[in-house]
Scaffold this motif. Structure first.
Motif, PDB file in Angstrom:
ATOM      1  N   LEU A  40       0.830  -1.203   0.000  1.00  0.00           N
ATOM      2  CA  LEU A  40       0.000   0.000   0.000  1.00  0.00           C
ATOM      3  C   LEU A  40       0.867   1.256   0.000  1.00  0.00           C
ATOM      4  O   LEU A  40       0.501   2.274  -0.603  1.00  0.00           O
ATOM      5  CB  LEU A  40      -0.922  -0.005   1.220  1.00  0.00           C
ATOM      6  N   ALA A  44       0.604   4.326  -2.468  1.00  0.00           N
ATOM      7  CA  ALA A  44       0.422   5.687  -1.956  1.00  0.00           C
ATOM      8  C   ALA A  44       1.436   6.640  -2.573  1.00  0.00           C
ATOM      9  O   ALA A  44       1.111   7.789  -2.906  1.00  0.00           O
ATOM     10  CB  ALA A  44       0.540   5.688  -0.433  1.00  0.00           C
ATOM     11  N   GLU A  45       2.665   6.174  -2.738  1.00  0.00           N
ATOM     12  CA  GLU A  45       3.693   7.013  -3.355  1.00  0.00           C
ATOM     13  C   GLU A  45       3.353   7.336  -4.809  1.00  0.00           C
ATOM     14  O   GLU A  45       3.768   8.370  -5.339  1.00  0.00           O
ATOM     15  CB  GLU A  45       5.051   6.311  -3.278  1.00  0.00           C
ATOM     16  N   ASP A  48      -2.163   6.910  -5.078  1.00  0.00           N
ATOM     17  CA  ASP A  48      -3.450   6.259  -4.837  1.00  0.00           C
ATOM     18  C   ASP A  48      -4.033   6.724  -3.502  1.00  0.00           C
ATOM     19  O   ASP A  48      -3.416   6.545  -2.444  1.00  0.00           O
ATOM     20  CB  ASP A  48      -3.286   4.738  -4.833  1.00  0.00           C
ATOM     21  N   GLU A  49      -5.232   7.298  -3.533  1.00  0.00           N
ATOM     22  CA  GLU A  49      -5.832   7.886  -2.338  1.00  0.00           C
ATOM     23  C   GLU A  49      -6.308   6.829  -1.345  1.00  0.00           C
ATOM     24  O   GLU A  49      -6.222   7.023  -0.134  1.00  0.00           O
ATOM     25  CB  GLU A  49      -6.999   8.801  -2.734  1.00  0.00           C
ATOM     26  N   ALA A  51      -5.023   3.872  -0.801  1.00  0.00           N
ATOM     27  CA  ALA A  51      -3.835   3.370  -0.112  1.00  0.00           C
ATOM     28  C   ALA A  51      -3.388   4.346   0.973  1.00  0.00           C
ATOM     29  O   ALA A  51      -3.015   3.944   2.083  1.00  0.00           O
ATOM     30  CB  ALA A  51      -2.706   3.131  -1.110  1.00  0.00           C
ATOM     31  N   LYS A  52      -3.442   5.637   0.671  1.00  0.00           N
ATOM     32  CA  LYS A  52      -3.065   6.647   1.664  1.00  0.00           C
ATOM     33  C   LYS A  52      -3.986   6.582   2.880  1.00  0.00           C
ATOM     34  O   LYS A  52      -3.528   6.704   4.026  1.00  0.00           O
ATOM     35  CB  LYS A  52      -3.125   8.040   1.039  1.00  0.00           C
ATOM     36  N   SER A 186      -5.297  -1.539  -5.729  1.00  0.00           N
ATOM     37  CA  SER A 186      -5.676  -0.815  -4.520  1.00  0.00           C
ATOM     38  C   SER A 186      -6.887  -1.457  -3.853  1.00  0.00           C
ATOM     39  O   SER A 186      -6.922  -1.630  -2.629  1.00  0.00           O
ATOM     40  CB  SER A 186      -5.974   0.644  -4.870  1.00  0.00           C
TER      41      SER A 186
END
Length: 321
Positions: A40, A44-45, A48-49, A51-52, A186
């Protein structure tokens, strides 16, 4: 349509999910969580929202509601020839996506079933973790469907910020013509993350607050992807954890006093949308070890990757080493 930037094909995807579930069944939920968090984190890097959002939910942010009712429920459902010997807290998939309040966006806490079992479904009372590992099939444990009672005693707070988004992501990926690899990755990883995080939260609650009596504690699913089910604590593990044989601690009190501890009720001013607390927390077992001021006996670490896993998950473990 299958699409992924992580998995080569659907077989590799489901093998990965199977290995994550195997970690839960072996009693290593923290390892399972770290693997998912690593993947994740990569998403996120890349922006992907979802995952954040997942990475902002530590175990310490999750609370279980209704734990204090378990003692009375066990008294109610016990029978002279069928004493309740196992409890499973299952994520239950909603029949349809609920209408979400505009004020809180897509906030939706998972629906949980509290499932009570007796030894008529499986010899839970004396079962060790190895006994469970030997009897699982692709359809789950042999006790599936053999419960004595099911209700909604236990509820969860603190996962609504990600779970509603997970349900929406699953819906978006369902059409046959969906071909966004990041969104599919995701949705899969976040779904697994929800199941593992709940498992960790239930384990933390059982260790820190105790159960009404020694018994098997499990986390399962009711048609909820990715369909994980695994034991959190077996009865022998719980007895070892709390020394319920009656060994005295340094304060002169029998350790049996820890068994009936109950979770405190949710405060009136509890706000699930408040900023998440830090990850630091002390379990009941850790606190009692400090009180005794003796060196703990060596045990299998829960943050060390196990051996015996093949395929894609080993690639991830080597990559993160």
């Amino acid at each position: 349509m299958f699409a992924s930037n992580i998995f080569g094909n659907e077989d590799e995807l489901f093998a990965f999910l199977g290995d994550v579930e195997a970690l839960l069944r072996r009693g290593q939920p923290d390892v399972a969580a770290s693997i998912l968090e690593s993947q994740l984190g990569d998403l996120a890097e890349e922006g992907d929202e979802l995952a954040k959002l997942c990475l902002k939910v530590p175990v310490s942010a999750i609370r279980l509601v209704g734990w204090e009712q378990l003692a009375e429920k066990l008294k109610k459902f016990d029978r002279p020839d069928k004493r309740i010997t196992a409890l499973s807290v299952d994520i239950s998939a909603p029949f349809e996506m609920p209408l979400l309040e505009q004020k809180h966006g897509n906030f939706y806490e998972p629906d949980l079933d509290t499932v009570f079992y007796s030894d008529s479904a499986f010899p839970f009372s004396g079962a060790h973790r190895e006994d469970l590992l030997d009897c699982y099939t692709p359809k789950g444990g042999p006790w599936s469907g053999g419960f004595e009672h099911v209700d909604a005693t236990i509820a969860v707070r603190g996962m609504g910020g990600i779970y509603g988004e997970v349900l929406l992501a699953q819906r978006r990926c369902r059409p046959d013509d969906h071909n966004d690899p990041m969104e599919q990755d995701s949705a899969v990883l976040a779904s697994a993350f929800v199941a593992v995080r709940l498992h960790q939260a239930i384990k933390s609650t059982a260790e820190g607050r105790g159960m009404p009596r020694p018994m098997m504690l499990m986390v399962g699913n009711n048609e909820s992807f990715p369909y994980f089910d695994a034991a959190v604590l077996t009865r022998p593990e719980y007895e070892d954890l709390l020394d319920v044989e009656g060994e005295e601690d340094d304060c002169g009190a029998a350790d049996e006093m820890f068994a009936p501890l109950q979770i405190a009720p949710i405060p009136d001013d509890y706000d699930p949308f408040a900023s998440m607390p830090g990850e630091d927390q002390v379990s009941g077992a850790a606190l009692r070890k400090k009180l005794r001021e003796i060196a703990p006996e060596p045990e299998i670490a829960n943050d060390v990757a196990p051996t015996g896993f093949g395929g894609f998950i080993n690639k991830l473990l080597k990559r993160s080493a």
